[in-house]
Write a protein that holds these residues in place. Structure first.
Motif, mmCIF file in Angstrom:
data_model
loop_
_atom_site.group_PDB
_atom_site.id
_atom_site.type_symbol
_atom_site.label_atom_id
_atom_site.label_comp_id
_atom_site.label_asym_id
_atom_site.label_seq_id
_atom_site.Cartn_x
_atom_site.Cartn_y
_atom_site.Cartn_z
ATOM 1 N N LEU A 171 -9.769 -6.800 -13.520
ATOM 2 C CA LEU A 171 -9.083 -5.681 -12.873
ATOM 3 C C LEU A 171 -8.764 -5.985 -11.414
ATOM 4 O O LEU A 171 -8.556 -5.065 -10.619
ATOM 5 N N PHE A 172 -8.693 -7.270 -11.059
ATOM 6 C CA PHE A 172 -8.483 -7.625 -9.656
ATOM 7 C C PHE A 172 -7.151 -7.087 -9.125
ATOM 8 O O PHE A 172 -7.004 -6.833 -7.935
ATOM 9 N N ALA A 173 -6.160 -6.926 -10.003
ATOM 10 C CA ALA A 173 -4.845 -6.446 -9.569
ATOM 11 C C ALA A 173 -4.646 -4.958 -9.857
ATOM 12 O O ALA A 173 -3.527 -4.446 -9.746
ATOM 13 N N ASP A 174 -5.734 -4.272 -10.204
ATOM 14 C CA ASP A 174 -5.635 -2.851 -10.538
ATOM 15 C C ASP A 174 -5.428 -2.019 -9.279
ATOM 16 O O ASP A 174 -6.027 -2.288 -8.242
ATOM 17 N N HIS A 175 -4.598 -1.005 -9.394
ATOM 18 C CA HIS A 175 -4.246 -0.172 -8.254
ATOM 19 C C HIS A 175 -4.122 1.263 -8.731
ATOM 20 O O HIS A 175 -3.862 1.513 -9.916
ATOM 21 N N CYS A 176 -4.306 2.210 -7.819
ATOM 22 C CA CYS A 176 -4.165 3.626 -8.173
ATOM 23 C C CYS A 176 -3.125 4.262 -7.267
ATOM 24 O O CYS A 176 -3.199 4.146 -6.032
ATOM 25 N N ILE A 177 -2.143 4.924 -7.879
ATOM 26 C CA ILE A 177 -1.087 5.600 -7.143
ATOM 27 C C ILE A 177 -0.976 7.040 -7.642
ATOM 28 O O ILE A 177 -1.491 7.390 -8.705
ATOM 29 N N VAL A 178 -0.313 7.855 -6.857
ATOM 30 C CA VAL A 178 -0.085 9.258 -7.222
ATOM 31 C C VAL A 178 1.362 9.420 -7.655
ATOM 32 O O VAL A 178 2.281 8.981 -6.943
ATOM 33 N N GLU A 179 1.560 10.018 -8.816
ATOM 34 C CA GLU A 179 2.920 10.345 -9.257
ATOM 35 C C GLU A 179 3.088 11.859 -9.250
ATOM 36 O O GLU A 179 2.347 12.580 -9.906
ATOM 37 N N MET A 231 -4.922 12.377 -1.917
ATOM 38 C CA MET A 231 -3.499 12.721 -1.900
ATOM 39 C C MET A 231 -3.149 13.662 -3.049
ATOM 40 O O MET A 231 -2.428 14.652 -2.860
ATOM 41 N N ALA A 232 -3.660 13.376 -4.236
ATOM 42 C CA ALA A 232 -3.353 14.215 -5.400
ATOM 43 C C ALA A 232 -3.821 15.649 -5.195
ATOM 44 O O ALA A 232 -3.174 16.598 -5.662
ATOM 45 N N ARG A 233 -4.932 15.815 -4.482
ATOM 46 C CA ARG A 233 -5.461 17.167 -4.255
ATOM 47 C C ARG A 233 -4.486 18.048 -3.478
ATOM 48 O O ARG A 233 -4.522 19.276 -3.600
ATOM 49 N N ALA A 234 -3.608 17.439 -2.700
ATOM 50 C CA ALA A 234 -2.632 18.209 -1.923
ATOM 51 C C ALA A 234 -1.614 18.910 -2.813
ATOM 52 O O ALA A 234 -0.951 19.854 -2.370
ATOM 53 N N PHE A 235 -1.493 18.479 -4.074
ATOM 54 C CA PHE A 235 -0.476 19.032 -4.965
ATOM 55 C C PHE A 235 -1.060 19.861 -6.107
ATOM 56 O O PHE A 235 -0.309 20.340 -6.956
ATOM 57 N N LEU A 236 -2.360 20.050 -6.126
ATOM 58 C CA LEU A 236 -2.979 20.743 -7.255
ATOM 59 C C LEU A 236 -2.645 22.225 -7.301
ATOM 60 O O LEU A 236 -2.653 22.833 -8.375
ATOM 61 N N ASP A 276 1.923 5.871 -2.535
ATOM 62 C CA ASP A 276 1.020 4.724 -2.504
ATOM 63 C C ASP A 276 0.229 4.803 -1.201
ATOM 64 O O ASP A 276 0.756 4.515 -0.119
ATOM 65 N N THR A 277 -1.032 5.200 -1.297
ATOM 66 C CA THR A 277 -1.828 5.429 -0.088
ATOM 67 C C THR A 277 -2.195 4.136 0.624
ATOM 68 O O THR A 277 -2.635 4.176 1.776
ATOM 69 N N SER A 278 -2.025 2.990 -0.018
ATOM 70 C CA SER A 278 -2.302 1.716 0.641
ATOM 71 C C SER A 278 -1.148 1.288 1.546
ATOM 72 O O SER A 278 -1.363 0.633 2.561
ATOM 73 N N SER A 279 0.066 1.671 1.188
ATOM 74 C CA SER A 279 1.220 1.330 2.029
ATOM 75 C C SER A 279 1.579 2.463 2.977
ATOM 76 O O SER A 279 2.207 2.242 4.014
ATOM 77 N N GLY A 280 1.217 3.697 2.602
ATOM 78 C CA GLY A 280 1.507 4.845 3.454
ATOM 79 C C GLY A 280 2.905 5.407 3.301
ATOM 80 O O GLY A 280 3.393 6.105 4.185
ATOM 81 N N VAL A 301 1.406 16.627 -11.176
ATOM 82 C CA VAL A 301 0.887 15.476 -10.457
ATOM 83 C C VAL A 301 -0.073 14.722 -11.362
ATOM 84 O O VAL A 301 -0.753 15.324 -12.197
ATOM 85 N N GLN A 302 -0.132 13.410 -11.215
ATOM 86 C CA GLN A 302 -1.065 12.612 -11.992
ATOM 87 C C GLN A 302 -1.454 11.361 -11.223
ATOM 88 O O GLN A 302 -0.728 10.897 -10.341
ATOM 89 N N LEU A 303 -2.630 10.850 -11.561
ATOM 90 C CA LEU A 303 -3.107 9.588 -11.002
ATOM 91 C C LEU A 303 -2.789 8.481 -11.994
ATOM 92 O O LEU A 303 -3.159 8.567 -13.164
#
Length: 234
Positions: free
Chosen positions: A106-114, A72-77, A126-130, A83-85
């Protein structure tokens, strides 16, 4: 063993998140991916499949946040927007009874795009929720505790580095499509697959578009003939 307190916190989180999701969708603070973004994602590939398909498929995205957030982040480069992860713990994982007893810190660790737009708006993908969220609302829903951020320059350097897989050779990688696309097509209409429901069907549209781009029937025929030559198929 799930305690009553854990169960109560989880149910409360789900209720609050559902109400905020409905409110956010109605008032424009949460939105599905738009056509302009989806078109950009058509030209970004992973394993021979466009990001426009992978990110519209819940089955191919949910649970793979590190890889999918990078797509997703690559779409904004190549845009003026920043953009940041963002790597952070979120309530949807931290409070989930399925995960709370795990030993992994890190069980609750998540990665999102801002994405920080030129007008100053902060949008969370949030690519997990869409969904795309207004940052303030996402923070209210998930209470992220940030542990690390990769800025735009760091993302660009990683994408160009030798350690990152560069799957843009679609002529070579398109042969994975007969293996992967049927699995995605089997998920059409499932409750979790919101981009494939009747009246939306963006996932179906992107798969049909990609099939035309690569001449999918021809690829399938070529693979079939190769298997016959090797004696793997009669």
């Amino acid at each position: 063993m799930i305690t009553k307190l854990q169960d109560m916190k989880w149910k409360l989180h789900n209720y609050k998140s559902k109400q905020l999701l409905i409110w956010g969708l109605k008032n424009g603070y949460i939105a599905p991916y738009d056509d302009a973004l989806i078109e950009k994602l058509r030209n970004i590939y992973d394993g021979g499949i466009p990001a426009s398909i992978l990110l519209l498929s819940n089955g191919m995205s949910n649970g793979h946040c590190y890889d999918r957030a990078l797509l997703m982040a690559r779409a904004f480069l190549d845009e003026e927007d920043d953009v940041q992860l963002v790597y952070a713990t979120i309530d949807s994982l931290k409070l989930n009874p399925q995960f709370v007893d795990r030993d992994d810190p890190l069980f609750a660790d998540h990665c999102i795009v801002e994405r920080i737009a030129k007008n100053g708006q902060h949008i969370i993908y949030d690519t997990s929720s869409g969904f795309a969220y207004d940052k303030k609302l996402y923070w209210l829903m998930e209470h992220p505790k940030v542990r690390h951020i990769n800025d735009k320059n760091s993302i660009m350097e990683f994408v160009k580095s030798d350690e990152y897989y560069h799957p843009e050779d679609i002529e070579r990688d398109k042969y994975a499509s007969p293996l992967i696309l049927p699995m995605i097509e089997m998920s059409y209409g499932r409750p979790t697959e919101m981009y494939s429901h009747l009246g939306i069907e963006l996932l179906q549209r992107e798969i049909e578009h990609f099939k035309k781009v690569i001449n999918y029937d021809g690829v399938c025929q070529e693979i079939d003939e190769d298997m016959k030559r090797m004696g793997l198929k009669k």
